[in-house]
Design a protein around this motif. Structure first.
Motif, PDB file in Angstrom:
ATOM      1  N   UNK A  47       0.847  -1.105   0.046  1.00 21.40           N
ATOM      2  CA  UNK A  47      -0.404   0.153  -0.022  1.00 21.40           C
ATOM      3  C   UNK A  47       1.205   1.404   0.076  1.00 21.40           C
ATOM      4  N   UNK A  48       1.929   1.164   0.522  1.00 23.42           N
ATOM      5  CA  UNK A  48       2.940   2.220   1.091  1.00 23.42           C
ATOM      6  C   UNK A  48       3.420   2.720  -0.320  1.00 23.42           C
ATOM      7  N   UNK A  49       4.463   1.324  -0.722  1.00 26.07           N
ATOM      8  CA  UNK A  49       4.937   1.619  -2.291  1.00 26.07           C
ATOM      9  C   UNK A  49       4.043   2.343  -3.026  1.00 26.07           C
ATOM     10  N   UNK A  62       9.000   4.879  -0.950  1.00 27.77           N
ATOM     11  CA  UNK A  62       8.826   3.426  -0.211  1.00 27.77           C
ATOM     12  C   UNK A  62       8.068   3.868   0.636  1.00 27.77           C
ATOM     13  N   UNK A  63       8.008   4.231   1.989  1.00 29.90           N
ATOM     14  CA  UNK A  63       7.740   3.758   2.614  1.00 29.90           C
ATOM     15  C   UNK A  63       6.916   5.397   3.706  1.00 29.90           C
ATOM     16  N   UNK A  64       5.997   5.169   4.973  1.00 32.93           N
ATOM     17  CA  UNK A  64       5.461   5.457   5.683  1.00 32.93           C
ATOM     18  C   UNK A  64       7.172   6.901   6.525  1.00 32.93           C
ATOM     19  N   UNK A  65       7.835   5.815   6.680  1.00 33.61           N
ATOM     20  CA  UNK A  65       8.834   6.441   7.605  1.00 33.61           C
ATOM     21  C   UNK A  65      10.011   7.153   7.174  1.00 33.61           C
ATOM     22  N   UNK A  66       9.930   7.294   5.769  1.00 32.36           N
ATOM     23  CA  UNK A  66      10.413   8.096   4.815  1.00 32.36           C
ATOM     24  C   UNK A  66      10.536   9.306   4.077  1.00 32.36           C
ATOM     25  N   UNK A  67       8.674   9.489   4.690  1.00 31.00           N
ATOM     26  CA  UNK A  67       8.344  10.411   4.237  1.00 31.00           C
ATOM     27  C   UNK A  67       8.760  12.058   4.722  1.00 31.00           C
ATOM     28  N   UNK A  68       8.727  13.099   4.476  1.00 31.82           N
ATOM     29  CA  UNK A  68       9.226  14.385   5.359  1.00 31.82           C
ATOM     30  C   UNK A  68       7.915  15.032   5.560  1.00 31.82           C
ATOM     31  N   UNK A  69       8.053  16.398   5.400  1.00 29.79           N
ATOM     32  CA  UNK A  69       6.711  17.778   6.109  1.00 29.79           C
ATOM     33  C   UNK A  69       5.716  17.723   5.248  1.00 29.79           C
ATOM     34  N   UNK A  70       6.434  17.938   3.537  1.00 25.56           N
ATOM     35  CA  UNK A  70       5.274  18.185   3.089  1.00 25.56           C
ATOM     36  C   UNK A  70       4.648  17.128   2.560  1.00 25.56           C
ATOM     37  N   UNK A  71       4.806  15.666   2.415  1.00 34.40           N
ATOM     38  CA  UNK A  71       3.826  14.429   2.485  1.00 34.40           C
ATOM     39  C   UNK A  71       3.275  14.289   3.675  1.00 34.40           C
ATOM     40  N   UNK A  72       3.566  14.577   4.663  1.00 31.64           N
ATOM     41  CA  UNK A  72       2.762  14.100   6.268  1.00 31.64           C
ATOM     42  C   UNK A  72       1.619  15.514   6.028  1.00 31.64           C
ATOM     43  N   UNK A  73       1.775  16.337   5.369  1.00 36.77           N
ATOM     44  CA  UNK A  73       0.531  17.475   5.022  1.00 36.77           C
ATOM     45  C   UNK A  73      -0.047  16.651   3.497  1.00 36.77           C
ATOM     46  N   UNK A  74       0.341  15.824   2.950  1.00 40.73           N
ATOM     47  CA  UNK A  74      -0.690  15.171   2.009  1.00 40.73           C
ATOM     48  C   UNK A  74      -1.118  14.504   2.024  1.00 40.73           C
TER      49      UNK A  74
END
Length: 137
Positions: A48-50, A59-71
């Motif tokens: 699902x994450x990929x 590829x994974x939630x652990x790698x997301x940054x502030x922009x992706x967190x917001x999205x």
């Protein structure tokens, strides 16, 4: 615990205190969830994450940054209120806020939930036990 700094602890996504298990409990034959079932659920969540991040270089939630967190970590009013209260009462850092959202996104993915729900936020907050117990007296 005195040797760990708050900023170092902030960089750990999940930290919980585990109680000692008595021998009787270990020897007891209980039926829990099978490892194979857990494995299938984890692999599905990873897929699902990929798929979610296929157009990004992650590829994974652990790698997301502030922009992706917001999205990708949108919260309904109840969830937002819950995390706001936790941030204020537990005096959590901005980094802890991001970690809670990433963990909540992963919990939701494990349940195949498109949205992060309030109980996902609640569970993720519980995984910040060292923040509560040792740094906020």
């Amino acid at each position: 615990m005195n040797k760990l700094s708050g900023p170092l602890l902030d960089r750990i996504d999940i930290h919980i205190e585990v109680q000692k298990v008595e021998f009787e409990q270990l020897a007891e034959r209980r039926k829990g969830e099978k490892s194979e079932d857990i494995r299938k659920r984890v692999l599905l969540a990873r897929e699902i994450q990929r798929e979610r991040y296929k157009d990004l270089k992650i590829s994974y939630n652990a790698q997301i940054g502030p922009k992706e967190i917001e999205q990708y970590c949108n919260l309904d009013e109840t969830s937002f209120s819950l995390i706001k209260t936790a941030m204020e009462k537990l005096n959590l850092s901005a980094r802890a806020y991001d970690r809670i959202l990433k963990v909540a996104r992963t919990i939701a993915d494990l349940e195949e939930s498109e949205n992060i729900l309030s109980y996902h936020i609640s569970e993720a907050i519980q995984y910040r036990s060292l923040d509560r117990e040792f740094w906020n007296g």
